[in-house]
Design a protein around this motif. Structure first.
Motif, PDB file in Angstrom:
ATOM      1  N   ALA A 495       0.828  -1.209   0.000  1.00  0.00           N
ATOM      2  CA  ALA A 495       0.000   0.000   0.000  1.00  0.00           C
ATOM      3  C   ALA A 495       0.856   1.251   0.000  1.00  0.00           C
ATOM      4  O   ALA A 495       0.605   2.209  -0.744  1.00  0.00           O
ATOM      5  CB  ALA A 495      -0.942  -0.014   1.202  1.00  0.00           C
ATOM      6  N   GLU A 496       1.902   1.249   0.837  1.00  0.00           N
ATOM      7  CA  GLU A 496       2.794   2.409   0.898  1.00  0.00           C
ATOM      8  C   GLU A 496       3.527   2.603  -0.421  1.00  0.00           C
ATOM      9  O   GLU A 496       3.740   3.740  -0.869  1.00  0.00           O
ATOM     10  CB  GLU A 496       3.785   2.224   2.052  1.00  0.00           C
ATOM     11  N   ALA A 497       3.897   1.507  -1.064  1.00  0.00           N
ATOM     12  CA  ALA A 497       4.582   1.599  -2.363  1.00  0.00           C
ATOM     13  C   ALA A 497       3.691   2.206  -3.430  1.00  0.00           C
ATOM     14  O   ALA A 497       4.172   2.836  -4.381  1.00  0.00           O
ATOM     15  CB  ALA A 497       5.050   0.210  -2.793  1.00  0.00           C
ATOM     16  N   MET A 498       2.367   2.021  -3.282  1.00  0.00           N
ATOM     17  CA  MET A 498       1.415   2.580  -4.258  1.00  0.00           C
ATOM     18  C   MET A 498       0.957   3.984  -3.884  1.00  0.00           C
ATOM     19  O   MET A 498       0.133   4.571  -4.583  1.00  0.00           O
ATOM     20  CB  MET A 498       0.212   1.642  -4.419  1.00  0.00           C
ATOM     21  N   GLY A 499       1.464   4.522  -2.776  1.00  0.00           N
ATOM     22  CA  GLY A 499       1.173   5.911  -2.437  1.00  0.00           C
ATOM     23  C   GLY A 499       0.126   6.118  -1.371  1.00  0.00           C
ATOM     24  O   GLY A 499      -0.295   7.252  -1.124  1.00  0.00           O
ATOM     25  N   ALA A 500      -0.304   5.031  -0.702  1.00  0.00           N
ATOM     26  CA  ALA A 500      -1.313   5.139   0.353  1.00  0.00           C
ATOM     27  C   ALA A 500      -0.663   5.066   1.725  1.00  0.00           C
ATOM     28  O   ALA A 500       0.474   4.600   1.882  1.00  0.00           O
ATOM     29  CB  ALA A 500      -2.343   4.030   0.204  1.00  0.00           C
TER      30      ALA A 500
END
Length: 560
Positions: A495-500
């Motif tokens: 999720a963090e890698a996708m910007g969330a």
């Protein structure tokens, strides 16, 4: 005035009041995308990560707003990637227009690059579909598509447009689009009077509400009808929110994972008033034994649904809202206090239960309901988490529970969540998923992050395909064939890698604070909630059994 096909398409969308399209560009729709670029201040385009995500987003937008959802894809694989979303919308009667490009007219039928007969493919899963080969027919075709999608029982319509049609020119004249009229010419006085007589005669009436009551926006009429008939209420997965889950007359959902109270009440009632429901097998269980002590009165807009799955005693064909208006005007006040009290005693006797000492899906849903006051839109994927979402979050209003009921589409909820949030920017919108479902279309988290769409994605991460495992546990001798997800996927890092933003919840004490923070941030958030692999959805009706044979975990242990 003379316009290109692409210009005509955009003007027709504006005629229909379309403010958002979900899609993915490609060669056959480049002319359309070029025109959308020129009108980006009037029509917002959301570029999803995958065309399936676009179709589910259009679906979620439609269900949550009552407007027509629109998705757009190129020819070939772009078009076929919409198919699951179109079928999902078809099964649940969702008004949607799917627009696809195709190769130029001279290349149709020649196995050209990225050519596919998408109209042929989608014929069984659309209300209607069109192939446009002449720019002079484009405007009328689009207007017809939107009208068909909304008229009567709603559903998806596909419009496939050859690429040269989007470049060719034709005369265009703007039209004022009249509002869609509700179907009431099929409602007869004789049918109404027969229904009133059946209601008057009943001593133990039960009201069963389906998705048709949501679609027709009949919640106010339904509430008045319930109190005039003086009858308890149950609903389907699709009917949630048409009658408030907080109302004392509400008994819970009916069917395979319905409450004991609802299932036993339907079995014991002498009149089942069915409003906008189609008697799905997941609701009826053994159809031969369904509501065996009752006359059945069915109110539905679609005559095809009458006597299809269950034989009924009488029916009224027409828009649910219009039928209920007429019935409410004519019906006298009834008093079924003895029966209502009997059902209310069952509610006390058979409450929903879960293990309170550990972190579970039901606990998270109850905490989410408490924090939001029930004022949120909940979308779901398909499986155990879906059933828990139906059981433990109380839906007070229609269009606040958005789920794939008929097709049971894993991977549906995240796209639908994005669509619902785009259509309802002032609402808290939460998608509930299992880890198996989340894997299917989790790339749409990148879409939410790209457009700063502040959805909340809750993953009930039990490291198994929960609902299939539940069946394997109960009916397949605990042979867990390919349902254990024993890999090392880290949803927080993904999720963090996708910007969330992302958080992991591992115990009950962490849930409230993290959920509150997720809501306050107003950004896309993923919550990875670690729950036990063998948590099950209770109650349950075994496949092929009558709904009165509903059993709980305690019943199963007592039997053993």
């Amino acid at each position: 005035m003379q316009l290109t096909g692409s210009q005509i398409l955009v003007e027709c969308l504006k005629e229909q009041g379309v403010d958002t399209i979900f899609g993915y560009p490609g060669g056959s729709v480049l002319n359309i995308y070029d025109e959308l670029y020129r009108h980006q201040d009037e029509i917002r385009h959301i570029l999803t990560s995958h065309e399936q995500g676009a179709s589910h987003a259009a679906d979620g937008y439609a269900r949550s707003t009552g407007k027509v959802g629109v998705c757009l894809a190129t020819s070939g694989p772009g078009a076929t990637n919409l198919v699951t979303g179109i079928a999902t919308a078809y099964m649940d009667s969702v008004p949607m227009v799917a627009i696809t490009g195709n190769v130029t007219v001279n290349l149709l039928g020649k196995d050209s690059f990225q050519e596919v007969d998408i109209a042929g493919i989608t014929m069984p899963i659309t209300k209607h579909n069109f192939i446009v080969k002449d720019v002079n027919k484009l405007a009328d075709t689009l207007r017809r598509a939107f009208k068909i999608a909304q008229t009567g029982r709603p559903g998806p319509v596909l419009v496939d447009i050859a690429k040269d049609v989007t470049a060719n020119k034709a005369e265009y004249m703007k039209e004022e689009i009249p509002p869609i009229e509700r179907i009431k010419d099929t409602i007869t006085e004789e049918d109404i009077n027969t229904a009133l007589a059946m209601i008057k005669e009943a001593k133990k009436p039960m009201i069963f509400v389906g998705g048709g009551a949501v679609i027709s926006d009949a919640d106010q009429e339904l509430k008045e009808f319930v109190y005039k008939v003086d009858a308890p209420v149950t609903d389907t997965l699709m009917g949630k929110g048409a009658f408030s889950g907080e109302d004392p007359y509400y008994t819970g959902m009916l069917g395979m994972h319905g409450t004991k109270t609802a299932n036993l009440s339907v079995t014991q009632c002498d009149l089942l008033i069915t409003i906008g429901a189609r008697f799905s097998d997941r609701v009826t269980g053994n159809a031969q034994k369904f509501a065996k002590n009752a006359k059945i009165l069915q109110i539905d807009i679609d005559p095809v649904e009458i006597n299809k799955n269950v034989i009924v005693s009488h029916c009224i064909i027409g828009d649910v809202k219009e039928v209920l208006k007429i019935l409410n005007d004519k019906i006298e006040q009834h008093d079924n206090k003895e029966w209502v009290n009997q059902v209310m005693e069952m509610k006390k006797q058979f409450p929903l239960k879960y293990h309170p000492e550990v972190l579970t899906g039901p606990y998270i849903l109850e905490k989410l309901y408490e924090i939001t006051g029930g004022d949120a839109i909940i979308t779901t994927e398909v499986g155990q988490h879906q059933m828990w979402s139906a059981q433990y979050f109380k839906y007070k209003k229609p269009r606040t529970f958005i789920t794939s009921g008929g097709l049971g589409t894993m991977g549906y909820g995240l796209g639908a969540c994005i669509g619902a949030k785009v259509g309802n920017p002032d609402k808290i919108v939460v998608n509930i998923a299992g880890d198996g479902c989340f894997r299917m279309n989790m790339n749409e988290i990148a879409t939410a992050a790209r457009y700063h769409i502040p959805i909340i994605q809750i993953v009930f991460n039990n490291h198994v395909l929960g609902m299939v495992r539940q069946w394997q546990s109960l009916f397949y001798g605990q042979r867990y064939s390919h349902t254990t997800l024993n890999d090392s996927v880290d949803f927080v890092k993904l999720a963090e890698a996708m910007g969330a933003k992302a958080y992991r919840i591992t115990k009950k004490e962490e849930a409230e604070e993290i959920i509150k923070e997720a809501i306050s941030l107003n950004v896309p958030v993923v919550l990875d909630c670690q729950i036990a692999s063998d948590d099950k959805v209770w109650p349950m009706v075994a496949p092929g059994a009558a709904i009165e044979e509903v059993f709980t975990e305690e019943d199963l242990q007592a039997k053993k």
